[in-house]
Scaffold this motif. Structure first.
Motif, PDB file in Angstrom:
ATOM      1  N   GLN A 192       0.831  -1.199   0.000  1.00  0.00           N
ATOM      2  CA  GLN A 192       0.000   0.000   0.000  1.00  0.00           C
ATOM      3  C   GLN A 192       0.869   1.253   0.000  1.00  0.00           C
ATOM      4  O   GLN A 192       1.811   1.384   0.788  1.00  0.00           O
ATOM      5  N   VAL A 193       0.560   2.180  -0.901  1.00  0.00           N
ATOM      6  CA  VAL A 193       1.295   3.436  -1.011  1.00  0.00           C
ATOM      7  C   VAL A 193       0.289   4.579  -1.074  1.00  0.00           C
ATOM      8  O   VAL A 193      -0.654   4.538  -1.863  1.00  0.00           O
ATOM      9  N   GLU A 194       0.503   5.580  -0.232  1.00  0.00           N
ATOM     10  CA  GLU A 194      -0.345   6.775  -0.294  1.00  0.00           C
ATOM     11  C   GLU A 194       0.353   7.833  -1.123  1.00  0.00           C
ATOM     12  O   GLU A 194       1.553   8.065  -0.972  1.00  0.00           O
ATOM     13  N   THR A 195      -0.402   8.474  -2.018  1.00  0.00           N
ATOM     14  CA  THR A 195       0.147   9.555  -2.835  1.00  0.00           C
ATOM     15  C   THR A 195      -0.526  10.863  -2.454  1.00  0.00           C
ATOM     16  O   THR A 195      -1.753  10.947  -2.411  1.00  0.00           O
ATOM     17  N   ILE A 196       0.288  11.871  -2.167  1.00  0.00           N
ATOM     18  CA  ILE A 196      -0.213  13.196  -1.803  1.00  0.00           C
ATOM     19  C   ILE A 196       0.258  14.192  -2.865  1.00  0.00           C
ATOM     20  O   ILE A 196       1.417  14.171  -3.274  1.00  0.00           O
ATOM     21  N   SER A 197      -0.642  15.040  -3.326  1.00  0.00           N
ATOM     22  CA  SER A 197      -0.288  16.080  -4.295  1.00  0.00           C
ATOM     23  C   SER A 197      -0.100  17.410  -3.584  1.00  0.00           C
ATOM     24  O   SER A 197      -0.929  17.798  -2.757  1.00  0.00           O
ATOM     25  N   LYS A 198       0.998  18.076  -3.919  1.00  0.00           N
ATOM     26  CA  LYS A 198       1.287  19.390  -3.350  1.00  0.00           C
ATOM     27  C   LYS A 198       1.907  20.272  -4.411  1.00  0.00           C
ATOM     28  O   LYS A 198       2.533  19.791  -5.358  1.00  0.00           O
ATOM     29  N   GLY A 199       1.750  21.587  -4.236  1.00  0.00           N
ATOM     30  CA  GLY A 199       2.387  22.532  -5.130  1.00  0.00           C
ATOM     31  C   GLY A 199       3.718  23.009  -4.587  1.00  0.00           C
ATOM     32  O   GLY A 199       4.038  22.815  -3.416  1.00  0.00           O
ATOM     33  N   SER A 200       4.506  23.592  -5.473  1.00  0.00           N
ATOM     34  CA  SER A 200       5.757  24.292  -5.139  1.00  0.00           C
ATOM     35  C   SER A 200       6.744  23.400  -4.379  1.00  0.00           C
ATOM     36  O   SER A 200       6.681  22.165  -4.415  1.00  0.00           O
ATOM     37  N   SER A 201       7.671  24.018  -3.656  1.00  0.00           N
ATOM     38  CA  SER A 201       8.701  23.267  -2.929  1.00  0.00           C
ATOM     39  C   SER A 201       8.181  22.683  -1.627  1.00  0.00           C
ATOM     40  O   SER A 201       8.952  22.099  -0.872  1.00  0.00           O
ATOM     41  N   LEU A 202       6.881  22.807  -1.380  1.00  0.00           N
ATOM     42  CA  LEU A 202       6.286  22.134  -0.224  1.00  0.00           C
ATOM     43  C   LEU A 202       6.509  20.624  -0.290  1.00  0.00           C
ATOM     44  O   LEU A 202       6.534  19.955   0.743  1.00  0.00           O
ATOM     45  N   LYS A 203       6.704  20.099  -1.491  1.00  0.00           N
ATOM     46  CA  LYS A 203       6.946  18.655  -1.638  1.00  0.00           C
ATOM     47  C   LYS A 203       8.284  18.273  -0.999  1.00  0.00           C
ATOM     48  O   LYS A 203       8.385  17.263  -0.309  1.00  0.00           O
ATOM     49  N   LEU A 204       9.306  19.072  -1.243  1.00  0.00           N
ATOM     50  CA  LEU A 204      10.600  18.829  -0.597  1.00  0.00           C
ATOM     51  C   LEU A 204      10.476  18.979   0.909  1.00  0.00           C
ATOM     52  O   LEU A 204      11.050  18.192   1.671  1.00  0.00           O
ATOM     53  N   CYS A 205       9.724  19.979   1.347  1.00  0.00           N
ATOM     54  CA  CYS A 205       9.540  20.201   2.788  1.00  0.00           C
ATOM     55  C   CYS A 205       8.859  19.006   3.454  1.00  0.00           C
ATOM     56  O   CYS A 205       9.178  18.664   4.598  1.00  0.00           O
ATOM     57  N   MET A 206       7.928  18.371   2.751  1.00  0.00           N
ATOM     58  CA  MET A 206       7.217  17.232   3.333  1.00  0.00           C
ATOM     59  C   MET A 206       8.153  16.067   3.601  1.00  0.00           C
ATOM     60  O   MET A 206       8.025  15.370   4.608  1.00  0.00           O
TER      61      MET A 206
END
Length: 264
Positions: A192-206
């Protein structure tokens, strides 16, 4: 100027730029224009750039900014140390008014990011790091003026996230077919893998924060999109790997367009 002092300047620049951005964001008067590559440009991008430059000029370190003048590589290649700035990372998200945009400021030495600041104006959240002190997230920004103040009000990254399933964070605006294929391969490996969508560099921050396990980026980005986020991820103990060289991404290259990369 020592690294801690430079970080303090960069934090103040990001917060002040964020204030200018939010004044425009709340009016809705963006005056959207388009650059030669069809990427959007608003007066908030310019206001943020000008505010950041006002602070960084006191450091006497050259600046490479998305909204600054184009600088020939023959000039840039002589810079051992430089700031790399994105006045608004996620201009598309800014225009959509979903809050997922950031101010990115990085200090790069010998092609590696040694300091990173990412401010999220709509959420009033601040991520910052240096190679010396590690990475932090601050959600209480009221009334602080010094690095020690911000550090004392911050959580050290990453924050432990026990018991969640394997999580991938992906772009909200640029989800390529290759990214989808990569996520499918993770499902075979992890179940099981959860995928989350985010904008900008918030993805690196996560990833730096411990909210996500990896961020595959198999679509175009520029150096100013990633330098600050790479600093924060690396200083939190993660890696940002260039998919072509199989090494950590380098900066102030002749071609400012990044290769595909993977954060984990």
């Amino acid at each position: 100027m020592e690294l801690n002092k430079l970080l303090e300047v960069a934090i103040k620049a990001s917060l002040s730029a964020g204030e200018k951005i939010m004044q425009i964001y709340e009016t809705g008067d963006f005056e959207v224009d388009y650059k030669s590559d069809d990427s959007p440009l608003t007066k908030a991008d310019i206001a943020s750039h000008n505010e950041i430059m006002r602070f960084l000029q006191e450091t006497d370190i050259p600046v490479l900014s998305e909204e600054g003048k184009e600088l020939p590589y023959e000039e840039r290649k002589l810079w051992e140390t430089l700031w790399i700035v994105d006045p608004i990372d996620g201009t598309k998200e800014f225009i959509k008014k979903n809050g997922e945009f950031t101010v990115n400021i990085a200090l790069v030495r010998e092609q590696s990011p040694v300091l990173g600041v990412i401010y999220v104006p709509a959420l009033n959240e601040l991520y910052f790091s240096t190679i010396e002190i590690g990475a932090y997230k601050c959600t209480d920004l009221s009334g602080y003026e010094t690095l020690e103040d911000w550090k004392s009000a911050s959580a050290k990254l990453p924050v432990e996230r026990n018991g969640r399933i394997y999580t991938v964070v992906a772009s909200r605006s640029h989800l390529s077919g290759e990214t989808k294929d990569f996520i499918d391969s993770l499902k075979e490996k992890h179940g099981q893998v959860e995928t989350i969508s985010k904008g900008s560099s918030l993805k690196l921050c996560m990833v730096a924060e411990g909210e996500a396990d990896c961020y595959p980026r198999f679509a175009p980005t520029m150096e100013w999109d990633t330098a600050a986020g790479q600093a924060i991820c690396e200083h939190a103990g993660f890696k940002v790997i260039d998919y072509t060289t199989k090494e950590e991404m380098k900066y102030n290259r002749e071609n400012l367009l990044n290769n595909w990369f993977l954060v984990q």
